[in-house]
Enzyme design. Sequence first.
Site, PDB file in Angstrom:
ATOM      1  N   ARG A 169      23.161 -18.897  15.745  1.00  0.00           N
ATOM      2  CA  ARG A 169      23.570 -19.276  14.914  1.00  0.00           C
ATOM      3  C   ARG A 169      24.516 -18.357  14.272  1.00  0.00           C
ATOM      4  O   ARG A 169      24.034 -17.284  14.809  1.00  0.00           O
ATOM      5  CB  ARG A 169      22.567 -20.410  13.826  1.00  0.00           C
TER       6      ARG A 169
ATOM      7  N   ALA B 130      28.204 -17.843  11.573  1.00  0.00           N
ATOM      8  CA  ALA B 130      29.343 -18.496  12.329  1.00  0.00           C
ATOM      9  C   ALA B 130      30.173 -17.709  13.168  1.00  0.00           C
ATOM     10  O   ALA B 130      31.020 -18.731  14.414  1.00  0.00           O
ATOM     11  CB  ALA B 130      31.269 -18.634  10.455  1.00  0.00           C
TER      12      ALA B 130
ATOM     13  N   ARG C 188      29.195 -28.472  15.801  1.00  0.00           N
ATOM     14  CA  ARG C 188      28.375 -27.902  14.680  1.00  0.00           C
ATOM     15  C   ARG C 188      29.926 -28.166  13.928  1.00  0.00           C
ATOM     16  O   ARG C 188      30.888 -27.684  14.187  1.00  0.00           O
ATOM     17  CB  ARG C 188      27.534 -26.553  14.098  1.00  0.00           C
TER      18      ARG C 188
ATOM     19  N   GLN D 249      17.191 -18.280   7.252  1.00  0.00           N
ATOM     20  CA  GLN D 249      16.869 -17.631   8.422  1.00  0.00           C
ATOM     21  C   GLN D 249      16.976 -15.876   7.743  1.00  0.00           C
ATOM     22  O   GLN D 249      17.062 -15.094   7.700  1.00  0.00           O
ATOM     23  CB  GLN D 249      18.774 -17.830   8.071  1.00  0.00           C
TER      24      GLN D 249
ATOM     25  N   ASP E 281      31.463 -18.946   6.075  1.00  0.00           N
ATOM     26  CA  ASP E 281      31.313 -20.150   7.039  1.00  0.00           C
ATOM     27  C   ASP E 281      32.920 -20.433   7.195  1.00  0.00           C
ATOM     28  O   ASP E 281      33.288 -20.885   8.631  1.00  0.00           O
ATOM     29  CB  ASP E 281      30.248 -21.211   7.083  1.00  0.00           C
TER      30      ASP E 281
HETATM   31  C1  LIG Z   1      28.531 -14.322   9.582  1.00  0.00           C
HETATM   32  S1  LIG Z   1      28.549 -16.500   9.408  1.00  0.00           S
HETATM   33  C2  LIG Z   1      26.524 -16.315   8.665  1.00  0.00           C
HETATM   34  C3  LIG Z   1      27.066 -17.079   8.388  1.00  0.00           C
HETATM   35  O1  LIG Z   1      26.218 -18.708   8.834  1.00  0.00           O
HETATM   36  C4  LIG Z   1      24.537 -19.286   8.573  1.00  0.00           C
HETATM   37  O2  LIG Z   1      24.428 -20.390   8.547  1.00  0.00           O
HETATM   38  P1  LIG Z   1      23.571 -21.010  10.130  1.00  0.00           P
HETATM   39  O3  LIG Z   1      22.598 -20.012  10.065  1.00  0.00           O
HETATM   40  O4  LIG Z   1      23.617 -22.095   9.624  1.00  0.00           O
HETATM   41  O5  LIG Z   1      24.378 -20.736  11.916  1.00  0.00           O
HETATM   42  C5  LIG Z   1      25.430 -19.174   7.070  1.00  0.00           C
HETATM   43  O6  LIG Z   1      25.620 -19.756   6.788  1.00  0.00           O
HETATM   44  C6  LIG Z   1      24.689 -17.403   7.213  1.00  0.00           C
HETATM   45  O7  LIG Z   1      26.370 -17.152   5.938  1.00  0.00           O
END
Ligand SMILES: CSC[C@H]1O[C@H](OP(=O)(O)O)[C@H](O)[C@@H]1O
Length: 344
Positions: free
Chosen positions: A44, A46, A86, A193, A234
């Site tokens: 996960r 971006a 996604r 996270q 993102d």
């Molecule tokens: C460096 S992009 C990280 C960005 O992605 C995360 O979302 P997810 O864990 O759902 O993929 C989150 O928005 C972070 O800031």
Amino acid sequence: MDTMYWRDNSLYLLDQTRLPFEVTYVKLETYEQVAEAIKTMKVRGAPAIGAAAAYGMVLGALKYSGGAREFEQYLRKVYETLKSTRPTAVNLFWALERMWMRFQKVKNGTTEDVFTGLLAEAYAIFNEDVELNKRIGKYGLDVVPDNATILTHCNAGTLATAGYGTALGVVRAAYDAGKLKRVFADETRPLLQGARLTAFELLEEGIDVTLICDNMAGYVMSLGLVDLVVVGADRVTANGDVANKIGTYSLAILAKEHGIPFYVAAPYSTIDLNLTSGHDIPIEERNPDEVRKIGDRLIAPPQVKVFNPAFDVTPAKYITGIITDRGIVRPPYRENIKKLFGGE
Ligand SMILES: CSC[C@H]1O[C@H](OP(=O)(O)O)[C@H](O)[C@@H]1O
């Protein structure tokens, strides 16, 4: 610790759902497995899902056994499957488009030419991301005061990218420059996270990190403990609106209220000039059980209704600056984003 690596015609992915207690790599051999890994957030972040999807295209090409005439139609199906995983992080679509453009250049060659070309493009996407993040870190140093306390949300570190991180890239650069006192990391409900990944990442490198619940951020700011907020993204639209992990919007308003600078760190691959504002960003809604449970443990009545948006949109007016690999973008965003990124 690598987020992912390619070896023996397979993609090895660090399974982030097992962190922080297990560092386990899963071996992916098909594009369907990559799609599933993105959907279930084994990978996960971006830039990381963009890189994983790029390797997914390579696996798709590698496994093809049909005729030459049907290959393009088949690879388009691979592309669409990965694209559907996604909806919010634009890096996924940016990476897939880059892979498709490379395919157009090599598709008239041999099967080997196609495979070699696609793998080279996936490698390039992955390796370029690390360099972009280091540049973000370098530019970010300009906004970090001495003895700084930085508050961050979710995980925008190595685990969200090909390496070094975006928001945590700024943290790493500040730490290496001796400018960092400590980091407050929001736990980031519902999938934690911050608690599971950011705390783990920073502790691994000896960076002083303090974990807080999301609902503590305002109070910590009111105590005067935070010098600046730095988060990932993102998707950044042409007017500077930013989609990021749910809770970012609230954090931005709290920072504004307390007169604390609020920065977004993002590479050019996160900027989407096709969207004029954040209203146009598709916001992913995920499985309600992610809110009803922590891990496998129910923490709410199983029949309770849930709304589970995985992202929110922070209007540009709450953002002090966007730290990118090409410099820090400040208001007026539409004009200054176009200056830096319009000519792609
Ligand atoms: C460096 S992009 C990280 C960005 O992605 C995360 O979302 P997810 O864990 O759902 O993929 C989150 O928005 C972070 O800031």
